[in-house]
Scaffold this active site. Sequence first.
Site, PDB file in Angstrom:
ATOM      1  N   ASP A 229       0.872  -1.154   0.000  1.00  0.00           N
ATOM      2  CA  ASP A 229       0.000   0.000   0.000  1.00  0.00           C
ATOM      3  C   ASP A 229       0.921   1.219   0.000  1.00  0.00           C
ATOM      4  OD1 ASP A 229      -2.072   1.754   0.027  1.00  0.00           O
ATOM      5  OD2 ASP A 229      -3.135   0.834   1.706  1.00  0.00           O
TER       6      ASP A 229
HETATM    7  C1  BGC Z   1      -4.906   3.358  -0.056  1.00  0.00           C
HETATM    8  C2  BGC Z   1      -4.989   2.340  -1.179  1.00  0.00           C
HETATM    9  C3  BGC Z   1      -4.784   3.024  -2.484  1.00  0.00           C
HETATM   10  C4  BGC Z   1      -3.445   3.744  -2.476  1.00  0.00           C
HETATM   11  C5  BGC Z   1      -3.138   4.479  -3.768  1.00  0.00           C
HETATM   12  C6  BGC Z   1      -3.658   4.218  -0.132  1.00  0.00           C
HETATM   13  O1  BGC Z   1      -3.755   5.276   0.759  1.00  0.00           O
HETATM   14  O2  BGC Z   1      -4.962   2.702   1.180  1.00  0.00           O
HETATM   15  O3  BGC Z   1      -6.225   1.693  -1.158  1.00  0.00           O
HETATM   16  O4  BGC Z   1      -4.855   2.124  -3.554  1.00  0.00           O
HETATM   17  O5  BGC Z   1      -3.449   4.705  -1.434  1.00  0.00           O
HETATM   18  O6  BGC Z   1      -3.968   5.556  -3.941  1.00  0.00           O
END
Ligand code: BGC
Length: 754
Positions: A229
């Site tokens: 993530d």
């Molecule tokens: C989120 C993810 C997301 C990623 C990219 C993170 O803060 O938890 O779900 O895909 O950012 O935007």
Amino acid sequence: MDIRKVISQMTLEEKCSLLSGSDFWHTKAVERLGIPAVMVSDGPHGLRKQDTSGDHLGINDSIKAVCFPAGCASTASFDRELVYEVGEDIGDSCQHEELAVNLGPAINIKRSPLCGRNFEYLSEDPYLAGEMAASLVRGVQSRNVGVSVKHYLANNQEHRRMSSSSNIDERTLREIYLAPFEKVVKDAKPWTVMCSYNRINGVLASENKRYLTDILRGEWGFDGYVMSDWGAVSDRVKGVEAGLDLEMPSSGGVNDRRVLEAVRSGKLDEKYVDLAVERILTVSERYLMNAKPDTVWDKEAQHEAARVAAGKSAVLLKNDDGILPVRKGQKLAVIGQFARTPRFQGGGSSHINCFRVTSLWDEWKDRGDVIWADGYDLKTEEPDEALLAEAEKAAAGADVVIIMAGLPDSFESEGYDRTHMRMPRNQEVLISRVAKVNPAAVVVLHNGSPVEMPWIGEVKGVLEMYLGGQAVGGATADLLTGAVNPSGRLPESFPLRLEDTPCYLNYGGEGNQVNYTEGVFVGYRYYDKKKMDVLFPFGYGLSYTSFAYSGLTADREKMKDTETLTVTVDVQNTGKVPGAEVVQLYVADPESSVFRPVRELKGFDKVYLQPGEKKTVTFTLDKRAFAYWNTDIDNWYVESGDFLIQIGTSSRDIVLEKKVCVESTDKVPQKFDINSIMLDILKSEKAMQVMAPILQQMKEGMFGGQDPESADSAVTDDMAQAMIKYMPLHGLLTFGGGQITWEMLEQMCQAMSD
Ligand code: BGC
């Protein structure tokens, strides 16, 4: 491309560089070897494609796209085909926009209604979440675009999401939190998985070999790559070794250099780097070989598809006196700001820049028979007397009042949790005041997770739209008028109040420690076990027609756990309009040696039926439908005995039931040691062969030869038995009259054990 050959031509620096993104959204290229970068983008219910200078929380604008119903809504459809088709549409848009991976679906279990991100998540039930996610993944990937199933693992709260430790026992992990991921990985073969920010039992997901490698790849056969993530990487070297292939976003070369040094110094085996590079390139290649930038992205058609999807996802929660659908000729009052500015998606990384949004006002503004009033101001929670008075006036002159209500953006979002389950006060006051003036009131809800409804007894109808995507206004109109018959069912329980929720006492945790003490009793598994009243149970939802069930059959009465059971049931539309029923199959294990939920969802199907039409629904149940995770054998285990196959319209309304006897083919090896107690020994035939003569002797010693059945005996045989059962083996040292030695006990344990 012969990926292994290309890897063999790379320098160690080049290989390490590929282990992280080049910016927010791209993998790195190695031009010298003809390796291009590919782009990944959020997800999950549409596209959020930003330019490279973007952020990851949806703060900056992205390209115009189509917003389909969020996970909370589309899961309520219980319609695998529908989400597959949504997946196809998302896949097409990715191809058009040259995106290799769509970052979704987000499938974490809804442990508490408070989780700020529940609007994106699918269900409190692992079977439902897994099935729906697998269909979506198949749909997207049918277009040769990858998904990233997230957030692996046990990311069930936003509070301290980057540091908290989800402390969960093994059985609960397997049955509840791992299960949806397992289903998707095994059934739909996602190209990538995204690891979460949090720790699991103390170890960061991004460094967790047990979950990233042993279980994900070793047990489930995942063959794609794991990405982090955004910003979930702490110790990159540990992560590479644990099986975290791609770090996102770019860490400006810092972590690549750490990996390089670790390999050079012998701290990290180069094979882990090679493996990660191979996985990343294999998935990118899969996209590149099938890239079709000339794919048509028909946004108009997708807007219509989003409208259909929202229509099939809405849940009719209350419909007293058949107040809905509204009839031709009825005068309507539509009250609430959500009528003009509906809430249809959540905040954060999934936030889509819609090319169009349709509100109920857009749909009905030209109708002469609708009076409109704002009712409340979305910018505040304070009731406004002028707006209330206007709403009451509008309501007084109407045959049916539609109140558009729910949660404003600030109430639920990625990044933080809710602190309560109430709607804003001005909306609650509005509903009560309007319903007093005109009880023919229907509340239409826009929210990503359950709300308390203290006003439920004051209104005649409630239609749960959840966060229905950009075409929610059209879908709402379709449902209110009956052009579409509501057919969604709740993928989560609606508790009466926050204090009733299973993890109320420990949700959020103490500091970073979040103990999942409710175990497997999440959602309806908890409420049903405790026989608690809920506002609306899991699986519940009404229709404008009615259905009747009959003819439940099972092809065997007895089976081994290696066999499958085929169950059929007939369902008929007994009303006057076409409609769809969600046939739910639950399995109950009425007698078990471990704590089990009253019943668990193990099958569902959505059936569209014309008036009078009858269809037969078929389910196939295998071992897993009856099993629990047995920590003694570290595997799924069916305890031999009777099980109930139950067909229900919700977890609380079982309409048909059949018994089947399942025999286990697995043996749980029994181990006995000095501290094992008689109760457990008495249950084992093998152990009793060793123990019986000793027990006899012991009994004699204990009662000094007196007949325990005699009237003046202080301890009867039954009492002795009852007392003795909790005695550990080592008690024989004390009560064995000096006849039993430690060495003898050790030998006995060996003889008794499998
Ligand atoms: C989120 C993810 C997301 C990623 C990219 C993170 O803060 O938890 O779900 O895909 O950012 O935007």
